[in-house]
Design a protein around this motif. Structure first.
Motif, short mmCIF file in Angstrom:
data_model
loop_
_atom_site.label_atom_id
_atom_site.label_comp_id
_atom_site.label_asym_id
_atom_site.label_seq_id
_atom_site.Cartn_x
_atom_site.Cartn_y
_atom_site.Cartn_z
N LEU A 388 0.83 -1.21 0.00
CA LEU A 388 0.00 0.00 0.00
C LEU A 388 0.86 1.26 0.00
N VAL A 389 1.95 1.24 0.75
CA VAL A 389 2.86 2.38 0.82
C VAL A 389 3.55 2.62 -0.52
N LEU A 390 3.90 1.54 -1.21
CA LEU A 390 4.65 1.65 -2.46
C LEU A 390 3.76 1.90 -3.68
N ALA A 391 2.48 1.56 -3.61
CA ALA A 391 1.59 1.68 -4.76
C ALA A 391 1.50 3.13 -5.22
N LYS A 392 1.47 3.33 -6.56
CA LYS A 392 1.48 4.68 -7.13
C LYS A 392 0.10 5.18 -7.52
N THR A 393 -0.76 4.28 -7.95
CA THR A 393 -2.05 4.72 -8.47
C THR A 393 -3.17 4.55 -7.45
N HIS A 394 -4.20 5.34 -7.62
CA HIS A 394 -5.38 5.24 -6.75
C HIS A 394 -6.00 3.85 -6.85
N THR A 395 -6.04 3.33 -8.08
CA THR A 395 -6.64 2.01 -8.30
C THR A 395 -5.91 0.93 -7.53
N ASP A 396 -4.58 0.94 -7.60
CA ASP A 396 -3.78 -0.07 -6.88
C ASP A 396 -3.95 0.07 -5.37
N LYS A 397 -3.94 1.30 -4.89
CA LYS A 397 -4.10 1.53 -3.45
C LYS A 397 -5.47 1.03 -2.98
N GLN A 398 -6.47 1.29 -3.79
CA GLN A 398 -7.83 0.86 -3.46
C GLN A 398 -7.92 -0.67 -3.40
N THR A 399 -7.33 -1.34 -4.37
CA THR A 399 -7.36 -2.80 -4.43
C THR A 399 -6.64 -3.41 -3.23
N ILE A 400 -5.48 -2.86 -2.88
CA ILE A 400 -4.70 -3.37 -1.75
C ILE A 400 -5.43 -3.12 -0.44
N GLN A 401 -6.03 -1.95 -0.30
CA GLN A 401 -6.77 -1.64 0.93
C GLN A 401 -7.93 -2.61 1.13
N GLN A 402 -8.58 -2.97 0.02
CA GLN A 402 -9.68 -3.94 0.11
C GLN A 402 -9.18 -5.29 0.62
N LYS A 403 -7.98 -5.67 0.23
CA LYS A 403 -7.40 -6.93 0.70
C LYS A 403 -7.12 -6.86 2.20
N ILE A 404 -6.61 -5.71 2.65
CA ILE A 404 -6.36 -5.52 4.09
C ILE A 404 -7.67 -5.56 4.87
#
Length: 417
Positions: A388-404
């Motif tokens: 989540l810290v390393l992700a650059k795009t909003h889409t990637d951050k959103q996807t990772i946050q959903q996994k958390i």
């Protein structure tokens, strides 16, 4: 309306105008061609909000570009020996005849420019960067992202490449039989990068940019229409693009959010594109040598079969094994790890994945999070947080946050874990 239309036109028409003008003026005036194309769009930006959008915006742009080129030639007389006598005797007829803005000439000019740019006189990275800039309309930020570099380095690289092409007086034409094979690999790499930028765009923070993918497919198909470039690896690249593009409609939801492969609605996959991909893959099999495009196309083919079978993942794993031997890359090794998990289990895959130590790659930590999810939820969350810290795009951050969030929900439901 023009705020939405102009960026779309710039992406689609800038490279066409630049290619035609550069072919007409000569490679030594490539920057002039870019400047005229830029000035054309600047004029549209200044006038359309007040005068309204023309009935045919593309035709308006071509007309303005043509007039600007004609005026520049008359004013500066940069082609004194070649064109000035013609301009003096028949200024309008000569320009109309030579500056051909027909659909066929636009298409031909782009393909010819692609091969001119991919000239062995300049380094491969510069060839690709220049092609992405001139023919694909990439911004400097996008090119820097594709090369994992910075804007200053890319600007210097492109400047040196243009100077070299000018000094070498490279002709904008399809090269002869011997040279065409030498340059084809760089051409394919450029088209591959163009498709990838559309399929997954970090620089524009978008889930999907279909215009870039379709342009890459169009240019690749144009190679198949030329007997000299209708080669197995070209067919393999187009097959790869067809398989990936078949899932466009399923890759994002109504809110433009990314839908992961295993969550996609299979009924939204485009079967016609899958069938075309199979056709081009069969055409690619006629050669005796496999390229990385053959292997990646085979991997993409197996992903068009939604069923999670052992046969599917064993075939995908074997393709990755061959791909690593042919052209090693840490990202390919990382992707292979997921297939390895499907075949031999998460524990085995974790050992292989952690050997890669891709500490600055959010995909690396996302994959580790997935692999640890059913083994150690604490480690899974730790890796997802790093991703989540390393992700650059909003889409990637959103996807990772959903996994958390999903991990936390599971913990609440099953406190014994």
């Amino acid at each position: 309306m023009e705020q939405q239309l102009l960026p779309h036109l710039f992406r689609n028409e800038f490279r066409k105008i630049t290619a035609v003008l550069a072919k007409f003026l000569g490679i030594e005036h490539l920057e002039l061609a870019e400047d005229i194309a830029s000035e054309t769009f600047l004029l549209a930006l200044e006038t359309w909000p007040h005068q309204g959008i023309p009935e045919n915006p593309s035709a308006w742009l071509y007309t303005v570009a043509k007039n600007k080129a004609k005026n520049y030639l008359k004013r500066e007389q940069i082609f004194a020996e070649k064109i000035r006598p013609q301009i003096a005797s028949a200024p309008n007829e000569t320009l109309e005849k030579n500056l051909d803005l027909s659909d066929q000439n636009i298409s031909d000019s782009q393909l010819q420019m692609l091969f001119a740019i991919c000239h062995p006189a300049i380094p491969t990275e510069a060839q690709i960067g220049l092609a992405l800039r001139i023919l694909c309309g990439f911004g400097i930020d996008e090119i820097a992202n594709a090369f994992l570099s910075n804007k200053e380095t890319i600007n210097k690289r492109l400047f040196r490449a243009k100077e070299k092409l000018r000094l070498e007086k490279v002709a904008i034409e399809i090269p002869g039989k011997a040279a065409i094979h030498q340059r084809l690999e760089t051409v394919l790499t450029t088209l591959y990068l163009l498709f990838n930028e559309g399929y997954y765009s970090e620089s524009q923070d978008l889930v999907l940019r279909q215009d870039l993918c379709l342009e890459a497919m169009r240019l690749t198909y144009s190679l198949l229409e030329n007997p000299a470039t209708n080669q197995p690896k070209v067919n393999a690249l187009l097959a790869l693009m067809c398989f990936h593009s078949s899932r466009f409609e399923a890759r994002k939801n109504a809110q433009d959010e990314l839908v992961l492969y295993h969550e996609q609605d299979e009924t939204l996959w485009n079967q016609e594109l899958i069938d075309r991909g199979v056709y081009f893959l069969h055409q690619a099999a006629q050669g005796t040598k496999w390229s990385k495009y053959h292997l990646e196309a085979n991997i993409a083919y197996w992903h068009t079969l939604k069923a999670d079978t052992q046969e599917k993942w064993e075939n995908i794993l074997q393709c990755y094994n061959h791909l690593l031997v042919l052209e090693y890359s840490p990202i390919i090794a990382l992707n292979r790890t997921y297939a390895l998990a499907k075949v031999k289990g998460n524990a085995v895959a974790i050992v292989e994945a952690e050997k890669l130590s891709l500490e600055n790659n959010h995909f690396y930590f996302t994959l580790l999070g997935e692999l640890y999810k059913d083994i150690d939820k604490g480690k899974a969350k730790m890796n997802f947080v790093k991703a989540l810290v390393l992700a650059k795009t909003h889409t990637d951050k959103q996807t990772i946050q959903q996994k958390i969030d999903h991990l936390q929900i599971v913990k609440i439901q099953k406190p014994g874990f």
